[in-house]
Design an enzyme around this catalytic site. Sequence first.
Site, PDB file in Angstrom:
ATOM      1  N   SER A   1     -10.371  -1.545  14.649  1.00  0.00           N
ATOM      2  CA  SER A   1     -11.525  -2.438  14.480  1.00  0.00           C
ATOM      3  C   SER A   1     -12.818  -1.741  14.917  1.00  0.00           C
ATOM      4  O   SER A   1     -13.193  -0.711  14.367  1.00  0.00           O
ATOM      5  CB  SER A   1     -11.262  -3.722  15.271  1.00  0.00           C
ATOM      6  OG  SER A   1     -12.249  -4.697  15.055  1.00  0.00           O
TER       7      SER A   1
ATOM      8  N   ASP B   1      -6.377  -9.236   6.012  1.00  0.00           N
ATOM      9  CA  ASP B   1      -7.301  -9.004   7.120  1.00  0.00           C
ATOM     10  C   ASP B   1      -8.567  -9.822   6.925  1.00  0.00           C
ATOM     11  O   ASP B   1      -9.300  -9.629   5.966  1.00  0.00           O
ATOM     12  CB  ASP B   1      -7.643  -7.512   7.197  1.00  0.00           C
ATOM     13  CG  ASP B   1      -8.319  -7.136   8.499  1.00  0.00           C
ATOM     14  OD1 ASP B   1      -9.096  -7.951   9.030  1.00  0.00           O
ATOM     15  OD2 ASP B   1      -8.084  -6.013   8.988  1.00  0.00           O
TER      16      ASP B   1
ATOM     17  N   HIS C   1      -5.495  -8.420  10.688  1.00  0.00           N
ATOM     18  CA  HIS C   1      -6.245  -7.561  11.595  1.00  0.00           C
ATOM     19  C   HIS C   1      -5.560  -7.354  12.946  1.00  0.00           C
ATOM     20  O   HIS C   1      -5.515  -6.231  13.459  1.00  0.00           O
ATOM     21  CB  HIS C   1      -7.642  -8.157  11.810  1.00  0.00           C
ATOM     22  CG  HIS C   1      -8.651  -7.179  12.317  1.00  0.00           C
ATOM     23  ND1 HIS C   1      -9.145  -6.149  11.565  1.00  0.00           N
ATOM     24  CD2 HIS C   1      -9.263  -7.071  13.527  1.00  0.00           C
ATOM     25  CE1 HIS C   1     -10.017  -5.448  12.266  1.00  0.00           C
ATOM     26  NE2 HIS C   1     -10.102  -5.987  13.465  1.00  0.00           N
TER      27      HIS C   1
END
Length: 411
Positions: free
Chosen positions: A181, A356, A387
């Site tokens: 991320s 995601d 995610h």
Amino acid sequence: METHSLWNEIVTWNMDYKSTILKIMNILGLLQKRYIKDPEHSKPTDEMIIDAGYPAETHTVVTDDGYILTLHRIPHDVGGTYNRTRPVVFLQHGLLSSSADWVVTGPGKALAFLLSDQGYDVWMGNYRGNTYSHHHVNKDIDKKTYWAFTWDEMAEHDLPTMLSHMMVVTGQDTFYYIGHSMGTLTYYTACNYHHWIQNATRLMVGYGAHTAVPHIISPVFKLLAYFANNLRWISDNFGVNKFLPSNWLIQWWASEVCTAEMITQGVCRNILFLVGGYNKNEMNNTMLPYLLGHVPAGTSVMNMLHYGQSVNTGAWAGFDFGSDQLNLRRWNSTRPPTYKYDVITAPVALFWGENDWLVVPEDEAALAGKLPNLVLNQRVDEDAYTHLDFLWGMHNMEKVYGPTMELMEKY
């Protein structure tokens, strides 16, 4: 992809901020009376490493702008010994997270332990403002000044400081980098400030990687983007400079609500679902109290607003302060810089999830198409993969971590 039911409820909220804040304060006051700290579900990263039987080190570094950061290290595997020939790998957490992400699921599952078992010297960073990096050399610094940062400063100051320290301690001049991320966003941004980083990187692996996220569908961040200006006003006028810290409320939530025995466990799944998408195929429900004992780990309101700006503008750019004067003070220009892709010359491998909510396939594809040295762009072989699964997915060894380590052996 259907809209989650809670999003329909969110968009009907009355955004009368004065009354909303008063209601929140009342709720927090009631919850605080019930708070009992639960150390079992929120053990520090180094304690979790030691409990697993691995050696643990804690390192402290200071950035050139005075922020005190903590790094965690697993120098060798269980029963092994350290030698300076072990390849070095640096793991960097994402938004609202910490080094705990890489160890919380335990030996045989968590990436840090798997890498240590494979002979790597494993280092884990912590960005300013999170659970482990919340101090400054100026003990008198006011909260507004301390929390006036975004991922710009993490990329410009934090990441190079941590990487430099790791290289000095290990005596090695190259490293592997794995980011999740925001840990990918800051790496790419740091390459714009410090060219030595990409030159020293043997391989960069990105999980849920991104730069700009204009097509984000996470309800939380869509809401933040929509009300970005109002949130800035709240931050300026209420001193709410810190966003979602890992404090007594989060610990209470994890220990009191998210036990396997309680029916409200479904609510916990929705919390994760709202942030990054939920995948029942990968979530171990018995782990939820431990996961939520460590996340959210804290960041600044400005950092969240920076993400909101990316949603609104579709640009990978520095934080826009909203006025020529403030932008001139920070950027020496009336507009923030637009970051460049051509400086990211290290080999890059990307793993992405179809479901995601933070980095949708369209935004991931845009990034992949601009990287000059992309060696792998791998969709995780599961339609529901999202995610947060990159960190806690029950099948990560076969779907993500195994392929990652196989690729690392080639570099």
